[in-house]
Design an enzyme around this catalytic site. Structure first.
Site, PDB file in Angstrom:
ATOM      1  N   ASP A 143       0.870  -1.180   0.000  1.00  0.00           N
ATOM      2  CA  ASP A 143       0.000   0.000   0.000  1.00  0.00           C
ATOM      3  C   ASP A 143       0.904   1.226   0.000  1.00  0.00           C
ATOM      4  OD1 ASP A 143      -2.610  -1.180   0.234  1.00  0.00           O
ATOM      5  OD2 ASP A 143      -2.185  -1.610   2.331  1.00  0.00           O
TER       6      ASP A 143
ATOM      7  N   ARG B 144       3.620   2.697   3.261  1.00  0.00           N
ATOM      8  CA  ARG B 144       4.285   1.676   4.096  1.00  0.00           C
ATOM      9  C   ARG B 144       5.797   1.829   4.062  1.00  0.00           C
ATOM     10  NH1 ARG B 144      -0.441   1.080   6.321  1.00  0.00           N
ATOM     11  NH2 ARG B 144      -1.946  -0.137   5.118  1.00  0.00           N
TER      12      ARG B 144
ATOM     13  N   ARG C 203      -6.627  11.404   1.232  1.00  0.00           N
ATOM     14  CA  ARG C 203      -6.315  10.270   0.358  1.00  0.00           C
ATOM     15  C   ARG C 203      -7.107  10.386  -0.950  1.00  0.00           C
ATOM     16  NH1 ARG C 203      -7.509   4.979   3.711  1.00  0.00           N
ATOM     17  NH2 ARG C 203      -6.682   4.012   1.815  1.00  0.00           N
TER      18      ARG C 203
ATOM     19  N   LYS D  14      -9.597   1.982  -5.705  1.00  0.00           N
ATOM     20  CA  LYS D  14     -10.299   1.585  -4.491  1.00  0.00           C
ATOM     21  C   LYS D  14     -11.060   2.784  -3.905  1.00  0.00           C
ATOM     22  CE  LYS D  14      -6.167   2.245  -1.596  1.00  0.00           C
ATOM     23  NZ  LYS D  14      -5.107   1.591  -0.809  1.00  0.00           N
ATOM     24  N   HIS D  15     -12.118   2.573  -3.096  1.00  0.00           N
ATOM     25  CA  HIS D  15     -12.720   1.356  -2.592  1.00  0.00           C
ATOM     26  C   HIS D  15     -14.167   1.308  -3.060  1.00  0.00           C
ATOM     27  CE1 HIS D  15      -9.759   2.891   0.383  1.00  0.00           C
ATOM     28  NE2 HIS D  15      -9.450   1.624   0.616  1.00  0.00           N
TER      29      HIS D  15
ATOM     30  N   HIS E 231     -12.241   0.199   9.142  1.00  0.00           N
ATOM     31  CA  HIS E 231     -11.239  -0.486   9.955  1.00  0.00           C
ATOM     32  C   HIS E 231     -11.811  -0.821  11.335  1.00  0.00           C
ATOM     33  CE1 HIS E 231      -8.679   1.600   6.984  1.00  0.00           C
ATOM     34  NE2 HIS E 231      -7.872   0.575   7.147  1.00  0.00           N
TER      35      HIS E 231
ATOM     36  N   ASP F 103     -11.096  -5.506  -0.002  1.00  0.00           N
ATOM     37  CA  ASP F 103     -10.262  -4.822   0.978  1.00  0.00           C
ATOM     38  C   ASP F 103      -9.816  -5.873   1.998  1.00  0.00           C
ATOM     39  OD1 ASP F 103      -8.955  -2.813   2.328  1.00  0.00           O
ATOM     40  OD2 ASP F 103     -10.709  -1.545   2.606  1.00  0.00           O
TER      41      ASP F 103
END
Length: 477
Positions: free
Chosen positions: A78, A86, A147, A177-178, A190, A260
């Site tokens: 990601d 990351r 984002r 995404k998403h 999440h 996801d």
């Protein structure tokens, strides 16, 4: 392929820590599609910087573990830029995707996607779960924020497609995404299952536009989110909903539909013991991302086929789609990529094009030659001080510059600066308000140059912020 091999081909696992050899053996034993690299898998030095050679070695071992087929295994990460990155220094630090919306420059988005991807390719990656094609609805959006490229569906569509094209040009497979759109729900998947209450007509007009554009542009993969959409299938996460995959396929999409992460709270607690994997496949998913327990998910898929709960034809379709995508990727060859940090100048250029003045002068210095700084994290303040010095500003006296992050309090001081999504500027009493959409050295250099009067702020708000409508910013020639 055997049922066990097919079941492995549709599962992309994660692992915790840095025991790469143990994870590689799991990939080999279960015939898994490859692996995704998360932050805790990244080899770093004592200062927290990525060790490129070690990262490349990790990816080579994982690629070998999923070899033995006529197509390469998946080595994914990601890496959107901004909040979701990351891999940090010495790789180029990129500002948030909303920077491209503020800059209003598709070519810049494409060049940046290519530069970001080239550094990933250099380390042995072949897939990036980016870009985020969601259309943000503004401050009620608790998850996506900066984002998102823009609150304008057409802008989010064009920029996310351009970024995807850049990734592909460097040999990295992108994923829009998403779907069906996480930017207009008020909960974080999440943590819980968000509900998207919009009707289908509203979704078509707003949230689905970037995904239609991605399909029309030939983007090879679309990620479904853990969002319940009553207009499609009440109470069921989109990632496990047949109606959702049907809507996506109705766009003409014949690529890989990836879920996801299945270890997220929106699905993990509701569908234990491999249920989510089976339900997602049965609904129409092709690739199962990060099941909480890969071995359990694998066994559940094999058992479901054996028991007739999941048809052989559906598993075959999913496995063939993943294999086809990776076979196509394999025919592209392994690009050499570019070394870590090679995109730094371009990253700075993005931020310089994005910095936005909501309130305050558009010409000349905004500070008298010296400033004080509050807010932000220690690293933010250190980067600001370094950038101020490069711009010829002294620290320790003068107007107060208040740095505010995503979800933070309204900006205070004499000059309020939003570092991520600009919502914190809506209730700010500061007479001068700026948004820079990033926490990179280049973003702080762009800010300091505007404060010192050495540069103008060409950016325009990509989303409304309180009484400041989208498009607010200094006039440009």
């Amino acid at each position: 392929m055997t049922p066990e091999e097919k079941a492995g081909q549709v599962i992309l696992p994660f692992f915790t820590g840095r025991d790469v050899e143990a994870h590689a053996k799991v990939i080999e034993r279960l015939h898994l599609a490859g692996s995704i690299i998360m932050g805790d898998n990244v080899p770093v030095d004592a200062a927290g910087a990525v060790k490129p050679d070690a990262m490349r070695a990790v990816n080579q071992r994982l690629a070998k573990a999923s070899s033995g087929r006529p197509w390469p295994g998946i080595i994914a990460v990601d890496q959107e830029g901004g909040q979701v990155s990351r891999l940090g220094r010495p790789l180029t630090e990129w500002p948030s995707p909303m920077s491209y919306g503020a800059a209003g420059n598709g070519a810049l988005a494409r060049l940046s996607g290519k530069a970001l991807a080239s550094e990933l390719a250099h380390l042995g990656f072949n897939m990036d779960f980016a870009p985020d094609a969601d259309v943000t609805m503004g401050p009620k959006d608790p998850t996506i924020g900066a984002r998102s490229f823009s609150a304008d569906p057409a802008v989010a569509a064009s920029l996310s497609v351009e970024f995807s094209r850049g990734l592909l040009q460097a040999g990295i497979l992108p994923s829009a995404k998403h779907f069906p759109g996480h930017g207009s729900v008020t909960a974080d998947s999440h943590l819980s299952l968000p509900v998207q209450g919009a009707g289908r007509a509203r979704l078509e007009a707003r949230d689905w536009k970037p995904f239609r554009a991605a399909v029309e542009a030939g983007v090879p993969m679309v990620m479904t989110g853990h969002i319940a959409v009553p207009a499609l299938e009440p109470g069921v996460p989109a990632s496990l909903s047949k109606a959702t995959y049907g809507a996506l396929r109705d766009f003409g999409f014949d690529g890989v539909a990836v879920t996801d992460a299945l270890n997220m709270s929106a699905v993990k607690g509701r569908y234990p013991d491999g249920q989510a994997a089976v339900l997602a496949l049965a609904a129409g998913a092709d690739l199962l991302l990060m099941p909480a327990d890969a071995a359990q998910a694998h066994a559940a898929v094999v058992q479901a086929v054996t028991n007739g709960v999941l048809s052989v034809e559906r598993l075959d379709e999913a496995a063939v789609r993943v294999a086809t995508m990776m076979h196509w990727r394999g025919r592209m060859g392994a690009p050499a990529g570019t070394p870590p940090g090679s995109g730094a100048a371009l990253s700075s250029r993005v931020s310089a094009a994005a910095v936005t003045v909501l309130a305050g002068k558009c010409q000349g210095p905004l500070v008298p030659g010296a400033v004080r700084v509050t807010g932000g994290a220690p690293r933010d303040r250190a980067l600001f001080a370094a950038a101020a010095g490069r711009a010829g500003l002294r620290m320790g006296s003068g107007p107060v510059v208040d740095l505010v992050g995503f979800g933070g309090r309204p900006g205070r001081g004499d000059i309020a600066v939003a570092l991520d999504a600009p919502w914190s500027l809506a209730g700010s009493p500061a007479p001068v308000k700026l948004a820079i959409y990033g926490r990179t050295p280049g973003a702080f250099d762009a800010l300091a140059a505007v404060l010192a009067g050495k540069a103008t702020a060409p950016g325009k708000l990509p989303a409304a912020v309180g009484r400041y409508p989208a498009g607010t910013g200094c006039p440009t020639k």
